[in-house]
Write a protein that holds these residues in place. Structure first.
Motif, mmCIF file in Angstrom:
data_model
loop_
_atom_site.group_PDB
_atom_site.id
_atom_site.type_symbol
_atom_site.label_atom_id
_atom_site.label_comp_id
_atom_site.label_asym_id
_atom_site.label_seq_id
_atom_site.Cartn_x
_atom_site.Cartn_y
_atom_site.Cartn_z
ATOM 1 N N ALA A 1 11.889 16.209 14.163
ATOM 2 C CA ALA A 1 11.639 15.456 15.407
ATOM 3 C C ALA A 1 12.487 14.184 15.375
ATOM 4 O O ALA A 1 12.216 13.274 14.601
ATOM 5 C CB ALA A 1 10.162 15.117 15.536
ATOM 6 N N GLU A 2 13.522 14.158 16.198
ATOM 7 C CA GLU A 2 14.425 13.003 16.256
ATOM 8 C C GLU A 2 13.697 11.810 16.858
ATOM 9 O O GLU A 2 13.187 11.887 17.963
ATOM 10 C CB GLU A 2 15.659 13.341 17.100
ATOM 11 N N GLY A 3 13.653 10.717 16.117
ATOM 12 C CA GLY A 3 12.934 9.539 16.583
ATOM 13 C C GLY A 3 13.805 8.329 16.834
ATOM 14 O O GLY A 3 13.294 7.259 17.157
ATOM 15 N N ARG A 4 15.118 8.479 16.708
ATOM 16 C CA ARG A 4 16.013 7.340 16.937
ATOM 17 C C ARG A 4 16.368 7.237 18.411
ATOM 18 O O ARG A 4 16.862 8.188 19.013
ATOM 19 C CB ARG A 4 17.281 7.488 16.098
ATOM 20 N N LEU A 5 16.102 6.066 18.967
ATOM 21 C CA LEU A 5 16.394 5.847 20.382
ATOM 22 C C LEU A 5 17.873 6.019 20.678
ATOM 23 O O LEU A 5 18.237 6.546 21.738
ATOM 24 C CB LEU A 5 15.915 4.457 20.807
ATOM 25 N N SER A 6 18.719 5.584 19.757
ATOM 26 C CA SER A 6 20.164 5.715 19.979
ATOM 27 C C SER A 6 20.553 7.182 20.152
ATOM 28 O O SER A 6 21.387 7.512 21.017
ATOM 29 C CB SER A 6 20.946 5.084 18.822
ATOM 30 N N GLU A 7 19.957 8.065 19.375
ATOM 31 C CA GLU A 7 20.261 9.492 19.493
ATOM 32 C C GLU A 7 19.685 10.071 20.782
ATOM 33 O O GLU A 7 20.296 10.942 21.407
ATOM 34 C CB GLU A 7 19.745 10.250 18.274
ATOM 35 N N MET A 8 18.515 9.591 21.169
ATOM 36 C CA MET A 8 17.916 10.067 22.419
ATOM 37 C C MET A 8 18.770 9.654 23.613
ATOM 38 O O MET A 8 18.985 10.447 24.529
ATOM 39 C CB MET A 8 16.494 9.544 22.544
ATOM 40 N N LEU A 9 19.266 8.425 23.592
ATOM 41 C CA LEU A 9 20.119 7.953 24.687
ATOM 42 C C LEU A 9 21.424 8.744 24.758
ATOM 43 O O LEU A 9 21.898 9.058 25.854
ATOM 44 C CB LEU A 9 20.416 6.463 24.528
ATOM 45 N N ASP B 1 16.134 22.990 19.517
ATOM 46 C CA ASP B 1 17.213 22.265 20.196
ATOM 47 C C ASP B 1 16.830 21.975 21.647
ATOM 48 O O ASP B 1 17.021 20.856 22.140
ATOM 49 C CB ASP B 1 18.516 23.062 20.124
ATOM 50 N N ALA B 2 16.275 22.962 22.324
ATOM 51 C CA ALA B 2 15.853 22.765 23.715
ATOM 52 C C ALA B 2 14.709 21.749 23.797
ATOM 53 O O ALA B 2 14.692 20.894 24.685
ATOM 54 C CB ALA B 2 15.426 24.102 24.322
ATOM 55 N N LEU B 3 13.774 21.844 22.877
ATOM 56 C CA LEU B 3 12.675 20.870 22.847
ATOM 57 C C LEU B 3 13.173 19.461 22.552
ATOM 58 O O LEU B 3 12.685 18.484 23.136
ATOM 59 C CB LEU B 3 11.635 21.274 21.805
ATOM 60 N N THR B 4 14.141 19.338 21.667
ATOM 61 C CA THR B 4 14.686 18.029 21.334
ATOM 62 C C THR B 4 15.343 17.392 22.554
ATOM 63 O O THR B 4 15.233 16.178 22.764
ATOM 64 C CB THR B 4 15.679 18.141 20.150
ATOM 65 N N GLN B 5 16.003 18.198 23.365
ATOM 66 C CA GLN B 5 16.559 17.691 24.629
ATOM 67 C C GLN B 5 15.429 17.184 25.526
ATOM 68 O O GLN B 5 15.534 16.108 26.125
ATOM 69 C CB GLN B 5 17.354 18.794 25.345
ATOM 70 N N SER B 6 14.349 17.930 25.593
ATOM 71 C CA SER B 6 13.198 17.524 26.407
ATOM 72 C C SER B 6 12.567 16.237 25.894
ATOM 73 O O SER B 6 12.183 15.370 26.676
ATOM 74 C CB SER B 6 12.157 18.647 26.438
ATOM 75 N N THR C 1 14.068 24.782 28.844
ATOM 76 C CA THR C 1 13.353 24.943 27.576
ATOM 77 C C THR C 1 12.415 26.147 27.653
ATOM 78 O O THR C 1 12.339 26.943 26.713
ATOM 79 C CB THR C 1 12.570 23.660 27.236
ATOM 80 N N ALA C 2 11.726 26.282 28.764
ATOM 81 C CA ALA C 2 10.835 27.428 28.958
ATOM 82 C C ALA C 2 11.616 28.740 28.906
ATOM 83 O O ALA C 2 11.153 29.723 28.316
ATOM 84 C CB ALA C 2 10.084 27.303 30.282
ATOM 85 N N ALA C 3 12.801 28.752 29.500
ATOM 86 C CA ALA C 3 13.619 29.965 29.499
ATOM 87 C C ALA C 3 14.061 30.335 28.078
ATOM 88 O O ALA C 3 14.024 31.509 27.693
ATOM 89 C CB ALA C 3 14.834 29.785 30.408
ATOM 90 N N VAL C 4 14.473 29.337 27.293
ATOM 91 C CA VAL C 4 14.868 29.593 25.903
ATOM 92 C C VAL C 4 13.674 30.137 25.117
ATOM 93 O O VAL C 4 13.801 31.082 24.337
ATOM 94 C CB VAL C 4 15.435 28.315 25.244
ATOM 95 N N ALA C 5 12.519 29.524 25.330
ATOM 96 C CA ALA C 5 11.314 29.980 24.634
ATOM 97 C C ALA C 5 10.974 31.422 25.034
ATOM 98 O O ALA C 5 10.647 32.249 24.179
ATOM 99 C CB ALA C 5 10.150 29.044 24.932
ATOM 100 N N GLU C 6 11.072 31.720 26.320
ATOM 101 C CA GLU C 6 10.776 33.080 26.794
ATOM 102 C C GLU C 6 11.742 34.094 26.186
ATOM 103 O O GLU C 6 11.321 35.160 25.724
ATOM 104 C CB GLU C 6 10.857 33.131 28.316
ATOM 105 N N GLU C 7 13.032 33.752 26.164
ATOM 106 C CA GLU C 7 14.041 34.652 25.588
ATOM 107 C C GLU C 7 13.736 34.992 24.131
ATOM 108 O O GLU C 7 14.110 36.056 23.650
ATOM 109 C CB GLU C 7 15.428 34.002 25.652
#
Length: 156
Positions: free
Chosen positions: A78-86, A18-23, A121-127
């Protein structure tokens, strides 16, 4: 405890994805923002800004792939839709009608947003004990901080 992707719990994988998808979303929107400004910049600083904006969007295009592939390694989609990214992105798209100075400010703000998102994202990964995602997010965050600095240096 440090773990590989395969050793992470399902809930850890989901949180990290989820954190990576935001990134990924913010990187994709910022890629297009930089390319849009590359196409539309004008004025006395056209040459250096045209080149810098290109350097940024080329870097970001490759980064999207690295981040999305990490999502896949962790078992996510891996979400690839621009509409979802926006919808998801904290970085907004722009119509490209702006002064060179405004383009710089907008793109620098986007870089700082990306750096902050990647720090999260780094913090979530570290946790969750995922040092490989943590390292990827930290290194990408540093790139965005540097781009923000390079952009703001044009403003004096």
């Amino acid at each position: 405890m440090t773990q590989t992707a395969a050793q992470l719990t399902t809930s850890a994988q989901e949180a990290i994805c989820d954190a990576l998808t935001q990134s990924v979303a913010e990187t994709a929107v910022t890629t297009m923002l930089a390319q849009n400004f590359h196409w539309n910049v004008k004025g006395m600083a056209f040459g250096p800004l045209h080149d810098l904006f290109q350097k940024i969007y080329e870097d970001h295009f490759e980064a999207q792939d690295d981040l999305a592939e990490r999502v896949k390694i962790l078992g996510g989609h891996a979400e690839g839709r621009l509409s979802e990214m926006l919808k998801r992105s904290k970085v907004a798209e722009h119509d490209g009608h702006a002064s060179a100075e405004d383009m710089i400010r907008i793109l620098a703000d986007a870089q700082e947003t990306l750096a902050s998102t990647l720090a999260g994202t780094a913090a979530v990964a570290e946790e969750n004990g995922d040092m490989l995602t943590q390292d990827l997010a930290i290194s990408r965050g540093q790139v965005h901080e540097k781009f923000a600095w390079l952009l703001r240096a044009h403003l004096g």
